[in-house]
Design a protein around this motif. Structure first.
Motif, mmCIF file in Angstrom:
data_model
loop_
_atom_site.group_PDB
_atom_site.id
_atom_site.type_symbol
_atom_site.label_atom_id
_atom_site.label_comp_id
_atom_site.label_asym_id
_atom_site.label_seq_id
_atom_site.Cartn_x
_atom_site.Cartn_y
_atom_site.Cartn_z
ATOM 1 N N PRO A 1 0.801 -1.234 0.000
ATOM 2 C CA PRO A 1 0.000 0.000 0.000
ATOM 3 C C PRO A 1 0.831 1.280 0.000
ATOM 4 C CG PRO A 1 -0.959 -1.599 1.496
ATOM 5 C CD PRO A 1 0.363 -2.184 1.046
ATOM 6 N N GLU A 2 1.959 1.268 0.707
ATOM 7 C CA GLU A 2 2.770 2.485 0.782
ATOM 8 C C GLU A 2 3.493 2.785 -0.531
ATOM 9 O OE1 GLU A 2 4.998 -0.904 2.911
ATOM 10 O OE2 GLU A 2 2.961 -0.085 2.827
ATOM 11 N N GLY B 1 -9.907 -0.061 -9.412
ATOM 12 C CA GLY B 1 -9.873 -1.472 -9.764
ATOM 13 C C GLY B 1 -8.452 -1.977 -9.935
ATOM 14 N N ALA B 2 -7.609 -1.157 -10.565
ATOM 15 C CA ALA B 2 -6.214 -1.534 -10.764
ATOM 16 C C ALA B 2 -5.479 -1.618 -9.428
ATOM 17 C CB ALA B 2 -5.527 -0.535 -11.677
ATOM 18 N N LYS B 3 -5.796 -0.700 -8.526
ATOM 19 C CA LYS B 3 -5.158 -0.729 -7.204
ATOM 20 C C LYS B 3 -5.431 -2.051 -6.502
ATOM 21 C CE LYS B 3 -5.335 4.271 -6.288
ATOM 22 N NZ LYS B 3 -5.911 5.322 -5.414
ATOM 23 N N GLN B 4 -6.675 -2.495 -6.545
ATOM 24 C CA GLN B 4 -7.038 -3.759 -5.897
ATOM 25 C C GLN B 4 -6.291 -4.928 -6.535
ATOM 26 O OE1 GLN B 4 -11.325 -4.202 -5.842
ATOM 27 N NE2 GLN B 4 -11.631 -2.083 -5.190
ATOM 28 N N PHE B 5 -6.134 -4.874 -7.858
ATOM 29 C CA PHE B 5 -5.456 -5.952 -8.561
ATOM 30 C C PHE B 5 -3.977 -6.002 -8.187
ATOM 31 C CE2 PHE B 5 -3.802 -7.770 -12.719
ATOM 32 C CZ PHE B 5 -4.213 -9.061 -12.440
ATOM 33 N N TYR B 6 -3.330 -4.833 -8.128
ATOM 34 C CA TYR B 6 -1.906 -4.797 -7.809
ATOM 35 C C TYR B 6 -1.618 -5.234 -6.366
ATOM 36 C CZ TYR B 6 -1.587 -2.045 -12.106
ATOM 37 O OH TYR B 6 -1.665 -1.617 -13.407
ATOM 38 N N LEU B 7 -2.601 -5.082 -5.494
ATOM 39 C CA LEU B 7 -2.419 -5.434 -4.085
ATOM 40 C C LEU B 7 -2.958 -6.822 -3.748
ATOM 41 C CD1 LEU B 7 -3.530 -2.022 -2.477
ATOM 42 C CD2 LEU B 7 -1.183 -2.875 -2.703
ATOM 43 N N SER B 8 -3.552 -7.502 -4.716
ATOM 44 C CA SER B 8 -4.262 -8.749 -4.427
ATOM 45 C C SER B 8 -3.325 -9.882 -4.021
ATOM 46 C CB SER B 8 -5.081 -9.175 -5.645
ATOM 47 O OG SER B 8 -4.228 -9.638 -6.683
ATOM 48 N N LYS B 9 -3.880 -10.803 -3.236
ATOM 49 C CA LYS B 9 -3.127 -11.989 -2.831
ATOM 50 C C LYS B 9 -2.819 -12.883 -4.036
ATOM 51 C CE LYS B 9 -5.127 -12.163 1.819
ATOM 52 N NZ LYS B 9 -5.929 -12.976 2.775
#
Length: 223
Positions: free
Chosen positions: A187-188, A198-206
């Protein structure tokens, strides 16, 4: 139309899809796409050499939309870019259907992506071959495995599906490419350039860590 006031890309796949079918916007967006494609390609050639053979791909498979691949093809011809490859997202469906035990483990929206991209691949392959200049090498025929399982390319399912995917590619005389997303962010590390939620969630996904583990451990043996 492609960037915001700070110069960051602010459009989605849906925007390009809508513009692709807009008689009013098609030529305007294609002109802007051509300028962007040329700018990025010229920057690459400055860094890696003018004679470097080029391999083109689009983030989130945007190059599959006619609006985008016509822009790309026109730039390649106009600038005489030495191009050896343009990725065509064409993913076999039968190996998935034959593994009934895995059906419920796939994300439903990815079925739609698979069918839509396969539909666009029909026209894209014909268009590239028909409009390929005489000095351009033939674009290799291939399958891209990883759309339906995007974010879930884990070791268990890869091992189960790999024989079927390899056989399908061999039967059709195509090269099999396997798509993984092993890179992730914390996140940082999310800067202001990451505009899409949507892209943020994808880049941070498990799922990205899961796919990294698969890349590092699955054995792909030649037979």
């Amino acid at each position: 139309h492609l960037v915001d006031g700070q110069g960051y890309f602010c459009i989605s796949w849906g925007d390009l899809f809508r513009w692709n079918y807009s008689p009013r916007m098609f030529m305007t967006i294609k002109r802007e796409l051509k300028a962007e494609i040329k700018a990025q390609t010229d920057r690459f050639l400055e860094q890696f050499g003018k004679e470097q053979p080029l391999r083109f791909d689009g983030h989130q498979h945007t190059q599959m939309l006619p609006l985008c691949y016509w822009a790309l093809l026109e730039v390649i011809v106009e600038q005489r870019y030495r191009t050896e490859y343009i990725r065509i997202t064409k993913e076999p469906i039968m190996p998935y259907l034959k593994k009934v035990s895995l059906w419920k483990s796939y994300c439903s929206v990815n079925w739609i992506k698979n069918l839509l991209l396969n539909f666009y691949a029909l026209g894209m392959e014909r268009t590239i071959e028909k409009n390929r200049p005489s000095w351009q090498d033939e674009n290799p025929s291939m399958f891209l495995w990883g759309v339906l399982m995007s974010g879930h390319m884990d070791r268990k399912r890869i091992t189960a599906l790999l024989p079927g995917m390899k056989k399908k590619a061999a039967d059709k005389s195509r090269t099999l490419e396997i798509l993984f997303h092993p890179g992730s962010l914390s996140p940082e590390e999310m800067g202001e350039e990451f505009i899409s939620e949507g892209a943020k969630q994808f880049y941070l996904s498990k799922g990205r860590r899961l796919e990294k583990e698969a890349v590092m451990t699955v054995q792909f043996e030649e037979k």
